[in-house]
Enzyme design. Structure first.
Site, PDB file in Angstrom:
ATOM      1  N   GLU A   1       0.857  -1.196   0.000  1.00 21.41           N
ATOM      2  CA  GLU A   1       0.000   0.000   0.000  1.00 21.41           C
ATOM      3  C   GLU A   1       0.884   1.234   0.000  1.00 21.41           C
ATOM      4  O   GLU A   1       1.882   1.287   0.740  1.00 21.41           O
ATOM      5  CB  GLU A   1      -0.888   0.066   1.248  1.00 21.41           C
ATOM      6  CG  GLU A   1      -2.010  -0.923   1.287  1.00 21.41           C
ATOM      7  CD  GLU A   1      -2.925  -0.726   2.490  1.00 21.41           C
ATOM      8  OE1 GLU A   1      -3.138   0.438   2.910  1.00 21.41           O
ATOM      9  OE2 GLU A   1      -3.414  -1.737   3.008  1.00 21.41           O
TER      10      GLU A   1
HETATM   11  C1  BG6 Z   1      -4.375   1.366   5.402  1.00 21.54           C
HETATM   12  C2  BG6 Z   1      -5.436   0.307   5.284  1.00 21.54           C
HETATM   13  O1  BG6 Z   1      -4.229   1.682   6.720  1.00 21.54           O
HETATM   14  O2  BG6 Z   1      -4.610   2.618   4.840  1.00 21.54           O
HETATM   15  C3  BG6 Z   1      -6.450   0.535   4.190  1.00 21.54           C
HETATM   16  O3  BG6 Z   1      -4.885  -0.976   5.161  1.00 21.54           O
HETATM   17  C4  BG6 Z   1      -6.771   2.011   4.104  1.00 21.54           C
HETATM   18  O4  BG6 Z   1      -7.550  -0.276   4.446  1.00 21.54           O
HETATM   19  C5  BG6 Z   1      -5.509   2.777   3.771  1.00 21.54           C
HETATM   20  O5  BG6 Z   1      -7.789   2.306   3.214  1.00 21.54           O
HETATM   21  C6  BG6 Z   1      -5.682   4.255   3.518  1.00 21.54           C
HETATM   22  O6  BG6 Z   1      -6.355   4.854   4.558  1.00 21.54           O
HETATM   23  P1  BG6 Z   1      -7.663   5.713   4.331  1.00 21.54           P
HETATM   24  O7  BG6 Z   1      -8.142   6.028   5.676  1.00 21.54           O
HETATM   25  O8  BG6 Z   1      -7.240   6.909   3.577  1.00 21.54           O
HETATM   26  O9  BG6 Z   1      -8.591   4.855   3.562  1.00 21.54           O
END
Ligand code: BG6
Length: 471
Positions: free
Chosen positions: A370
């Site tokens: 991510e």
């Molecule tokens: C991570 C998670 O913490 O961040 C995701 O694994 C999440 O599920 C992502 O969507 C981004 O955070 P947000 O709050 O902007 O969706």
């Protein structure tokens, strides 16, 4: 140069994109009853009684972006971008609607089989998160969620079913998403709803402990069923910097990093580090661990370390500095960095720093599962010119490349978050968009669900085509 087999792709999670909550015999999970709006944080923190689906709240996970019905179209778009891998998660309640049934739900199993086969059609390797924040409601009501050791047994059953059914179709697995998130958002992370007077810290560490045992079992079972399986852990990463060079700030930053890495330490090394044991001693916490579980933990460490990275963080002990910036992870504001509209600070070099920290510490391959910029997009004359997103990704990929080329970090792949717009985990909004594919849907769930390519779509396609040479 990135290796030829570098896994470029994108990442999603069932609770934020799948929808179809009442189809295919699916049961309800904690993530389904987390509303959009002012009650979201109290619910995610476990401070509020668990909600039932009512008319006074809007629950964005129920429909997500309706990947359930659009997956063919979505995967075709990802294939067009040249994806080598696609990160997605399994909704536990599609496989076991209550979590503790004897037999799995065939419709749920078939759905994921269809999705994986669709991936295969395009030569896309699925990267599957077994649990991305979801826990069946029934397991929360009857057993108290991950506080209860029984969940280890139910999870073992779940993974056995998954590894067996998808043998040959899936080779990359993550046991739990952001295991350290339990400390910050315990209802979302582990289905914890606190009773009045409950020792919350104890419950959080006990739940994480159960997840660590379950994760080790999953690693064992996954390898036994298919030795080709690569099984990884996953943390919400981003190194803490000392706010200033005052030794107390340096120490504070180290303590914050340890708080996050403690769980990965166990998954990567097979046992709790001494600093954790000392912490539990001070808390008067005696985490139960049978001889069998201890052995399984020791002998079944993960194959790789995966993590999310959005931002670095800053730690301080100075009283005149605001130390509570951010939503899930609190810290001080770094004056050298810009921030997104949601206040998440942007630090590409921090990615290289974090990669080096993790690689130095574990000496295991890394996977960035991510990364990305949450931003508002506008359609103007039928186009979405998201140069800000391209800029963010470009700068991060440059640093990631240096970590590989100059520092020798072994990196298997890169899957930016929300390659297709999806519901934000922290805010429940659709308007916090990460994707290269736009989904026509607003914060109230209204819209046509139509997909549109953004400018970043073609840009990322080129990045993949040139294996990261043309940025
Ligand atoms: C991570 C998670 O913490 O961040 C995701 O694994 C999440 O599920 C992502 O969507 C981004 O955070 P947000 O709050 O902007 O969706």
């Amino acid at each position: 140069m990135f290796p030829d087999n570098f896994l470029w792709g994108g990442a999603t999670a069932a609770n934020q994109c799948e929808g179809g909550y009442n189809e295919g015999n699916r049961g309800l999970a904690n993530v389904d009853v987390i509303p959009h709006g002012k009650d979201r944080f109290p619910v995610m923190l476990g401070k509020m009684k668990m909600l039932e689906l009512d008319d006074t709240h809007y629950y964005p996970a129920l429909n997500g972006i309706d990947f359930y019905h659009h997956y063919k179209e979505d995967l075709a778009l990802m294939a067009e971008m040249g994806f080598k891998t696609f990160r997605m998660s399994i909704a536990w309640t599609r496989i076991f609607p209550n979590g503790d049934e004897e037999k799995p739900n065939e419709e749920g199993l078939q759905f994921y089989e269809d999705v994986f086969k669709e991936c295969k059609k395009y030569g896309i390797e699925p990267l599957v998160t077994i649990t991305h924040f979801d826990c069946p409601i029934h397991l929360i009501k009857k057993y108290g969620g991950w506080k209860n050791y029984k969940l280890v047994e139910f999870y073992k059953k779940l993974v056995t079913v998954l590894f067996t059914r998808y043998k040959g179709l899936v080779h990359y697995w993550l046991t739990f998403n952001e295991i350290n998130m339990i400390l910050h958002l315990p209802f979302m992370g582990a289905g914890l709803v606190f009773e009045k007077g409950e020792d919350e810290e104890t419950s959080k560490y006990l739940s994480a402990h159960h997840e660590l045992i379950a994760s080790a079992w999953a690693t064992k079972i996954g390898h036994e069923i298919d030795e080709e399986n690569k099984i990884g852990c996953m943390m919400a990463a981003g190194d803490f910097y000392p706010y200033c060079c005052k030794p107390e700030d340096v120490w504070e930053a180290k303590m914050k990093d340890r708080e996050n890495m403690m769980f990965i330490d166990v998954q990567a090394r097979g046992y709790y580090p001494n600093y954790a044991k000392k912490k539990f001693e001070r808390m008067g916490l005696n985490l139960p661990l049978s001889k069998e579980d201890e052995m399984v933990m020791k002998e079944n460490t993960v194959d790789f370390i995966s993590f999310s990275y959005y931002s670095s963080r800053c730690a301080t002990t100075l009283e005149d500095v605001n130390n509570s910036v951010g939503n899930a992870f609190k810290g001080a504001k770094n004056p050298y960095l810009k921030a997104s509209e949601w206040g998440w600070q942007i630090d590409p070099l921090g990615l290289r720093i974090t990669m080096n920290t993790l690689y130095d510490r574990y000496q295991k391959p890394l996977f960035i599962v991510e990364n990305g910029l949450g931003a508002k997009d506008e359609i103007i004359d039928g186009k979405i010119e998201d140069d800000y997103r391209i800029e963010y990704l470009r700068e991060h990929i440059k640093e990631m490349k240096k970590a590989v080329e100059e520092d020798g970090v072994e990196l298997w792949g890169y899957t930016p978050w929300g390659c297709i717009d999806l519901v934000s985990a922290s805010t429940g909004e659709m308007s916090k968009r990460y994707g290269m594919i736009y989904v026509d849907l607003d914060d109230e769930g209204k819209g046509s669900f139509k997909r549109y390519k953004k400018k970043s779509f073609d840009w990322y396609k080129k990045v993949i085509e040139t294996n990261g040479e043309e940025l």
